[in-house]
Design a protein around this motif. Structure first.
Motif, PDB file in Angstrom:
ATOM      1  N   ASN A   1       3.914   5.094  -2.794  1.00 32.77           N
ATOM      2  CA  ASN A   1       2.405   5.161  -4.114  1.00 32.77           C
ATOM      3  C   ASN A   1       1.805   6.434  -3.413  1.00 32.77           C
ATOM      4  O   ASN A   1       1.529   7.031  -2.540  1.00 32.77           O
ATOM      5  N   ILE A   2       1.492   7.481  -5.297  1.00 30.51           N
ATOM      6  CA  ILE A   2       0.735   8.695  -4.430  1.00 30.51           C
ATOM      7  C   ILE A   2      -0.321   8.647  -4.165  1.00 30.51           C
ATOM      8  O   ILE A   2      -1.220   9.814  -3.507  1.00 30.51           O
ATOM      9  N   GLY A   3      -0.730   7.422  -4.868  1.00 34.22           N
ATOM     10  CA  GLY A   3      -2.594   6.959  -4.913  1.00 34.22           C
ATOM     11  C   GLY A   3      -2.924   6.179  -3.987  1.00 34.22           C
ATOM     12  O   GLY A   3      -1.936   5.619  -3.801  1.00 34.22           O
TER      13      GLY A   3
ATOM     14  N   GLY B   1       4.361  12.935  -9.005  1.00 30.70           N
ATOM     15  CA  GLY B   1       3.267  13.419  -9.731  1.00 30.70           C
ATOM     16  C   GLY B   1       2.402  13.572  -9.237  1.00 30.70           C
ATOM     17  O   GLY B   1       2.062  14.554  -8.090  1.00 30.70           O
ATOM     18  N   ILE B   2       0.780  14.086  -9.632  1.00 31.82           N
ATOM     19  CA  ILE B   2      -0.589  14.584  -9.504  1.00 31.82           C
ATOM     20  C   ILE B   2      -1.212  13.099  -7.817  1.00 31.82           C
ATOM     21  O   ILE B   2      -0.982  11.680  -9.140  1.00 31.82           O
ATOM     22  N   GLY B   3      -1.376  13.266  -7.028  1.00 30.39           N
ATOM     23  CA  GLY B   3      -1.700  12.708  -5.807  1.00 30.39           C
ATOM     24  C   GLY B   3      -3.518  12.947  -6.133  1.00 30.39           C
ATOM     25  O   GLY B   3      -3.793  13.238  -7.508  1.00 30.39           O
TER      26      GLY B   3
ATOM     27  N   GLY C   1      -4.344   9.363  -8.544  1.00 27.97           N
ATOM     28  CA  GLY C   1      -3.274   9.278  -8.376  1.00 27.97           C
ATOM     29  C   GLY C   1      -3.145   7.698  -8.830  1.00 27.97           C
ATOM     30  O   GLY C   1      -3.227   7.044  -8.288  1.00 27.97           O
ATOM     31  N   ALA C   2      -1.281   7.381  -9.102  1.00 26.20           N
ATOM     32  CA  ALA C   2      -0.358   6.933  -9.865  1.00 26.20           C
ATOM     33  C   ALA C   2      -0.751   5.261  -8.585  1.00 26.20           C
ATOM     34  O   ALA C   2      -0.024   6.225  -7.905  1.00 26.20           O
ATOM     35  N   TYR C   3      -0.716   4.151  -8.805  1.00 28.96           N
ATOM     36  CA  TYR C   3      -1.019   2.997  -7.562  1.00 28.96           C
ATOM     37  C   TYR C   3      -0.396   1.679  -8.450  1.00 28.96           C
ATOM     38  O   TYR C   3      -0.952   2.153  -9.462  1.00 28.96           O
ATOM     39  N   ASP C   4       0.465   1.240  -7.672  1.00 23.76           N
ATOM     40  CA  ASP C   4       0.545   0.400  -8.167  1.00 23.76           C
ATOM     41  C   ASP C   4       1.119  -0.919  -6.762  1.00 23.76           C
ATOM     42  O   ASP C   4       1.661  -0.102  -5.952  1.00 23.76           O
TER      43      ASP C   4
ATOM     44  N   SER D   1       0.611  -1.404  -0.151  1.00 27.88           N
ATOM     45  CA  SER D   1       0.052   0.266  -0.219  1.00 27.88           C
ATOM     46  C   SER D   1       0.850   0.916   0.115  1.00 27.88           C
ATOM     47  O   SER D   1       2.214   1.584   0.720  1.00 27.88           O
ATOM     48  N   PRO D   2       0.189   2.383  -0.273  1.00 31.63           N
ATOM     49  CA  PRO D   2       0.807   3.578  -0.162  1.00 31.63           C
ATOM     50  C   PRO D   2       0.726   4.520   0.771  1.00 31.63           C
ATOM     51  O   PRO D   2       0.956   4.100   2.143  1.00 31.63           O
TER      52      PRO D   2
END
Length: 299
Positions: free
Chosen positions: A161-163, A121-123, A152-155, A15-16
């Motif tokens: 993670n930003i998102g 990046g953009i959240g 926001g980007a997530y992996d 998780s972020p």
């Protein structure tokens, strides 16, 4: 490697972990973001706001508030978050109707147990509607509903993670007592209802929180005092439909705070806050700056 270390590395891998979003140690809401004037809606018009934040933490705490001893843990987040507010001339339930959106720009570094990751990046974007009330020249309040969008980007395999990959809704109530010379006090209360992260089947517990400030205005535009935040998770996290024991988070932060009001429609606030207590979360400190300026309308 001890069990607590294994637990936290698992959470970090799933998780972020950021000042603006997380299911493994932080919150979707940037706690402490608000300061003086939190509950005072300006006159009808369009306003620009800019939040700036630098957050740094060197430890993750367990459910007892003790250091979880994750090896070489470091978290650093820098955020610039423009906010656009339209205070409409429309009255609803006796209050001034306002609409707003926040788009955070995030620079995030996370390091733990010999691994590190840096992302920018953009959240996750926040949108909302509010009703502002002016009970007297000194007392003001706002009732609002905010929605957090998973933009926001997530992996799930990443360390940082930003998102956060899920949405949330938050009823909000804020109140401000403002004197040009004398006592100033503000509080913003919110209740965050988190939704499920579909990639990890993880649902963070709901949170009750408050940003607060209290200070003294000197009559020359300057106000000085203290501010911070308090938060308490009211329900446990869930994964795969199962409640996770000892997963509720809490925190308390306090530090010095100042405001300068130009008297021409724009003002700036700044504060440093130290997290004095944290459970199931990172513990660190933050610098916050908020600038508000009119873009059009009556001021």
């Amino acid at each position: 490697m001890n069990p607590n270390t294994c637990k936290w590395l698992l959470l970090l891998g799933l998780s972020p972990v950021a000042a603006w979003a997380a299911e493994g140690g932080a919150s979707i809401y940037p706690h402490g973001v608000e300061n003086f004037m939190a509950g005072a809606l300006p006159p009808p018009g369009v306003y620009g706001m800019l939040y700036g934040n630098h957050y740094r933490a060197g430890r993750l705490n367990n459910a007892d508030g003790d250091n979880a001893h994750v090896p070489d843990f470091r978290l650093r987040a820098n955020v610039l978050a423009p906010r656009l507010i339209w205070v409409t001339p429309q009255k609803v339930l006796g209050g001034d109707l306002a609409l707003h959106a926040i788009v955070p720009l995030v620079d995030l570094n996370v390091r733990a147990a010999g691994q590190s990751q840096h992302k920018t990046g953009i959240g996750d974007i926040t949108v909302g509607a509010a009703l502002g009330y002016h009970h007297s020249e000194k007392l003001h309040s706002i009732a609002a509903l905010d929605v957090y969008l998973p933009t926001g980007a997530y992996d799930k395999k990443d360390l940082a993670n930003i998102g956060h990959n899920h949405s949330a809704i938050e009823p909000v109530y804020a109140i401000s007592y403002i004197q040009p010379k004398g006592l100033n006090a503000d509080a913003k209360f919110g209740y965050i209802i988190n939704q499920r992260n579909k990639d990890t089947d993880y649902r963070s517990g709901d949170e009750l929180h408050a940003d607060y400030s209290v200070g003294w205005a000197f009559g020359n535009g300057w106000t000085a005092g203290a501010g911070g935040y308090w938060m308490q998770q009211t329900s446990a996290d869930q994964q795969n439909g199962e409640r996770l024991p000892n997963s509720k988070g809490s925190a308390f932060a306090l530090g010095p705070s100042v405001k300068y009001d130009s008297g021409k429609g724009w003002f700036v606030t700044a504060k440093w806050q130290k997290e004095w207590q944290a459970k199931n979360r990172p513990q660190g400190n933050a610098v916050w700056v908020k600038a508000v300026m009119p873009l059009g309308g009556k001021h």
